[in-house]
Design a protein around this motif. Structure first.
Motif, PDB file in Angstrom:
ATOM      1  N   GLN A   1       2.757 -10.186   5.515  1.00 40.96           N
ATOM      2  CA  GLN A   1       3.641  -9.078   5.159  1.00 40.96           C
ATOM      3  C   GLN A   1       2.832  -7.820   4.852  1.00 40.96           C
ATOM      4  OE1 GLN A   1       7.213  -8.936   4.857  1.00 40.96           O
ATOM      5  NE2 GLN A   1       6.768  -6.737   4.660  1.00 40.96           N
ATOM      6  N   VAL A   2       3.247  -6.714   5.459  1.00 36.10           N
ATOM      7  CA  VAL A   2       2.701  -5.395   5.145  1.00 36.10           C
ATOM      8  C   VAL A   2       3.854  -4.531   4.642  1.00 36.10           C
ATOM      9  CG1 VAL A   2       1.679  -3.293   6.091  1.00 36.10           C
ATOM     10  CG2 VAL A   2       0.819  -5.543   6.796  1.00 36.10           C
ATOM     11  N   THR A   3       3.694  -3.986   3.441  1.00 36.65           N
ATOM     12  CA  THR A   3       4.720  -3.128   2.864  1.00 36.65           C
ATOM     13  C   THR A   3       4.087  -1.798   2.497  1.00 36.65           C
ATOM     14  OG1 THR A   3       5.877  -5.051   1.962  1.00 36.65           O
ATOM     15  CG2 THR A   3       6.451  -2.895   1.060  1.00 36.65           C
ATOM     16  N   VAL A   4       4.670  -0.713   3.017  1.00 30.79           N
ATOM     17  CA  VAL A   4       4.156   0.631   2.761  1.00 30.79           C
ATOM     18  C   VAL A   4       5.203   1.377   1.948  1.00 30.79           C
ATOM     19  CG1 VAL A   4       3.227   2.735   3.769  1.00 30.79           C
ATOM     20  CG2 VAL A   4       2.932   0.550   4.954  1.00 30.79           C
ATOM     21  N   SER A   5       4.826   1.781   0.750  1.00 27.80           N
ATOM     22  CA  SER A   5       5.758   2.488  -0.118  1.00 27.80           C
ATOM     23  C   SER A   5       5.629   3.998   0.074  1.00 27.80           C
ATOM     24  CB  SER A   5       5.496   2.128  -1.573  1.00 27.80           C
ATOM     25  OG  SER A   5       4.194   2.537  -1.959  1.00 27.80           O
ATOM     26  N   SER A   6       6.738   4.686  -0.096  1.00 26.47           N
ATOM     27  CA  SER A   6       6.735   6.149   0.098  1.00 26.47           C
ATOM     28  C   SER A   6       6.401   6.881  -1.193  1.00 26.47           C
ATOM     29  CB  SER A   6       8.094   6.597   0.620  1.00 26.47           C
ATOM     30  OG  SER A   6       9.109   6.206  -0.276  1.00 26.47           O
TER      31      SER A   6
ATOM     32  N   PRO B   1       5.834   4.409   5.807  1.00 23.20           N
ATOM     33  CA  PRO B   1       6.846   3.423   5.402  1.00 23.20           C
ATOM     34  C   PRO B   1       7.443   2.663   6.596  1.00 23.20           C
ATOM     35  CG  PRO B   1       7.114   5.413   4.118  1.00 23.20           C
ATOM     36  CD  PRO B   1       6.058   5.712   5.153  1.00 23.20           C
ATOM     37  N   GLU B   2       7.536   3.321   7.735  1.00 18.10           N
ATOM     38  CA  GLU B   2       8.108   2.651   8.916  1.00 18.10           C
ATOM     39  C   GLU B   2       7.168   1.605   9.517  1.00 18.10           C
ATOM     40  OE1 GLU B   2       7.856   5.951   8.363  1.00 18.10           O
ATOM     41  OE2 GLU B   2       7.435   7.049  10.228  1.00 18.10           O
ATOM     42  N   ASP B   3       5.948   1.502   9.003  1.00 20.75           N
ATOM     43  CA  ASP B   3       5.042   0.429   9.430  1.00 20.75           C
ATOM     44  C   ASP B   3       5.316  -0.870   8.679  1.00 20.75           C
ATOM     45  OD1 ASP B   3       2.449   2.890   9.556  1.00 20.75           O
ATOM     46  OD2 ASP B   3       3.496   1.993  11.261  1.00 20.75           O
ATOM     47  N   THR B   4       6.198  -0.819   7.690  1.00 23.14           N
ATOM     48  CA  THR B   4       6.532  -2.014   6.919  1.00 23.14           C
ATOM     49  C   THR B   4       7.133  -3.082   7.820  1.00 23.14           C
ATOM     50  OG1 THR B   4       6.879  -0.790   4.869  1.00 23.14           O
ATOM     51  CG2 THR B   4       7.988  -2.912   5.071  1.00 23.14           C
ATOM     52  N   ALA B   5       6.529  -4.283   7.791  1.00 22.05           N
ATOM     53  CA  ALA B   5       6.962  -5.375   8.663  1.00 22.05           C
ATOM     54  C   ALA B   5       6.114  -6.604   8.370  1.00 22.05           C
ATOM     55  CB  ALA B   5       6.811  -4.996  10.133  1.00 22.05           C
ATOM     56  N   VAL B   6       6.517  -7.712   8.946  1.00 18.61           N
ATOM     57  CA  VAL B   6       5.642  -8.878   9.015  1.00 18.61           C
ATOM     58  C   VAL B   6       4.820  -8.736  10.290  1.00 18.61           C
ATOM     59  CG1 VAL B   6       5.482 -11.384   9.188  1.00 18.61           C
ATOM     60  CG2 VAL B   6       7.266 -10.336   7.774  1.00 18.61           C
TER      61      VAL B   6
ATOM     62  N   VAL C   1       0.848  -1.185   0.000  1.00 25.50           N
ATOM     63  CA  VAL C   1       0.000   0.000   0.000  1.00 25.50           C
ATOM     64  C   VAL C   1       0.889   1.242   0.000  1.00 25.50           C
ATOM     65  CG1 VAL C   1      -0.160   0.059   2.522  1.00 25.50           C
ATOM     66  CG2 VAL C   1      -1.993   1.075   1.139  1.00 25.50           C
ATOM     67  N   GLN C   2       0.386   2.314  -0.556  1.00 27.71           N
ATOM     68  CA  GLN C   2       1.134   3.575  -0.544  1.00 27.71           C
ATOM     69  C   GLN C   2       0.995   4.262   0.805  1.00 27.71           C
ATOM     70  OE1 GLN C   2      -0.262   5.891  -3.903  1.00 27.71           O
ATOM     71  NE2 GLN C   2       1.381   5.090  -5.194  1.00 27.71           N
ATOM     72  N   ALA C   3       1.967   5.070   1.128  1.00 19.52           N
ATOM     73  CA  ALA C   3       1.916   5.847   2.364  1.00 19.52           C
ATOM     74  C   ALA C   3       0.625   6.659   2.418  1.00 19.52           C
ATOM     75  CB  ALA C   3       3.125   6.769   2.464  1.00 19.52           C
ATOM     76  N   GLY C   4      -0.004   6.666   3.599  1.00 22.17           N
ATOM     77  CA  GLY C   4      -1.280   7.332   3.770  1.00 22.17           C
ATOM     78  C   GLY C   4      -2.477   6.432   3.554  1.00 22.17           C
ATOM     79  N   GLY C   5      -2.238   5.247   3.027  1.00 24.11           N
ATOM     80  CA  GLY C   5      -3.315   4.306   2.760  1.00 24.11           C
ATOM     81  C   GLY C   5      -3.702   3.482   3.971  1.00 24.11           C
ATOM     82  N   SER C   6      -4.598   2.523   3.739  1.00 23.78           N
ATOM     83  CA  SER C   6      -5.131   1.696   4.823  1.00 23.78           C
ATOM     84  C   SER C   6      -5.098   0.222   4.449  1.00 23.78           C
ATOM     85  CB  SER C   6      -6.577   2.094   5.122  1.00 23.78           C
ATOM     86  OG  SER C   6      -6.680   3.427   5.556  1.00 23.78           O
ATOM     87  N   LEU C   7      -5.019  -0.597   5.471  1.00 19.46           N
ATOM     88  CA  LEU C   7      -5.164  -2.050   5.332  1.00 19.46           C
ATOM     89  C   LEU C   7      -5.893  -2.574   6.563  1.00 19.46           C
ATOM     90  CD1 LEU C   7      -1.661  -3.337   4.102  1.00 19.46           C
ATOM     91  CD2 LEU C   7      -3.800  -3.419   2.824  1.00 19.46           C
TER      92      LEU C   7
ATOM     93  N   ASN D   1      -4.712   2.622   9.503  1.00 18.62           N
ATOM     94  CA  ASN D   1      -4.933   3.816   8.686  1.00 18.62           C
ATOM     95  C   ASN D   1      -3.691   4.701   8.715  1.00 18.62           C
ATOM     96  OD1 ASN D   1      -7.623   2.953   8.274  1.00 18.62           O
ATOM     97  ND2 ASN D   1      -8.333   4.078  10.086  1.00 18.62           N
ATOM     98  N   SER D   2      -3.630   5.630   7.768  1.00 19.70           N
ATOM     99  CA  SER D   2      -2.514   6.576   7.697  1.00 19.70           C
ATOM    100  C   SER D   2      -1.174   5.857   7.782  1.00 19.70           C
ATOM    101  CB  SER D   2      -2.623   7.610   8.825  1.00 19.70           C
ATOM    102  OG  SER D   2      -3.851   8.298   8.761  1.00 19.70           O
ATOM    103  N   LEU D   3      -1.043   4.825   6.993  1.00 19.13           N
ATOM    104  CA  LEU D   3       0.157   3.998   7.055  1.00 19.13           C
ATOM    105  C   LEU D   3       1.391   4.774   6.618  1.00 19.13           C
ATOM    106  CD1 LEU D   3      -1.407   0.678   5.819  1.00 19.13           C
ATOM    107  CD2 LEU D   3      -0.090   0.942   7.935  1.00 19.13           C
TER     108      LEU D   3
END
Length: 124
Positions: free
Chosen positions: A119-124, A88-93, A12-18, A84-86
């Motif tokens: 896996q959660v990956t947040v792109s900047s 990049p530093e939230d990237t982790a398993v 997900v892009q930064a600012g997005g939700s999962l 919410n408001s993900l």
């Protein structure tokens, strides 16, 4: 043996939700406290959020407070993590964990069973 199965991770892009889900095999699910942890590459596993047996009490790490929400559906034996408001530093398993007794949410050793992680990956 209790099985925990996470789902809902992704890119997900930064600012997005999962929204993550964790379904338990344990029929007495409602008698356990539940939590979410995460582990980034090269870092230790860290507590993210926890919820009491009934769902009445929740606890969050400062880094996610105000952005993440933990909830549970005891009839469906499932715990959720709305993110919410993900950043990049939230990237982790992300792992869900189950505990019969919790005196301190933070130490991983408090928990009896763990899921395999998602896996959660947040792109900047």
């Amino acid at each position: 043996q209790v099985q925990l199965v996470e789902s809902g991770g992704g890119l997900v892009q930064a600012g997005g939700s999962l929204r993550l889900s964790c379904e338990a095999s344990e029929r007495t699910f409602r008698t356990y406290a539940m939590a979410w942890f995460r582990q980034a590459p090269g870092k230790e596993r860290e507590f993210v959020a926890g919820i009491s047996r009934s769902g009445a009490n929740t606890h969050y790490a400062l880094s996610v407070s105000g952005r993440f929400t933990i909830s549970r559906d005891n009839d469906k034996k499932t715990v959720f993590l709305q993110m919410n408001s993900l950043k990049p530093e939230d990237t982790a398993v992300y792992y869900c964990a189950l505990a019969s007794v919790v005196s301190n949410w933070y130490p991983p050793g408090q928990y009896d069973y763990w899921g395999q992680g998602t896996q959660v990956t947040v792109s900047s």
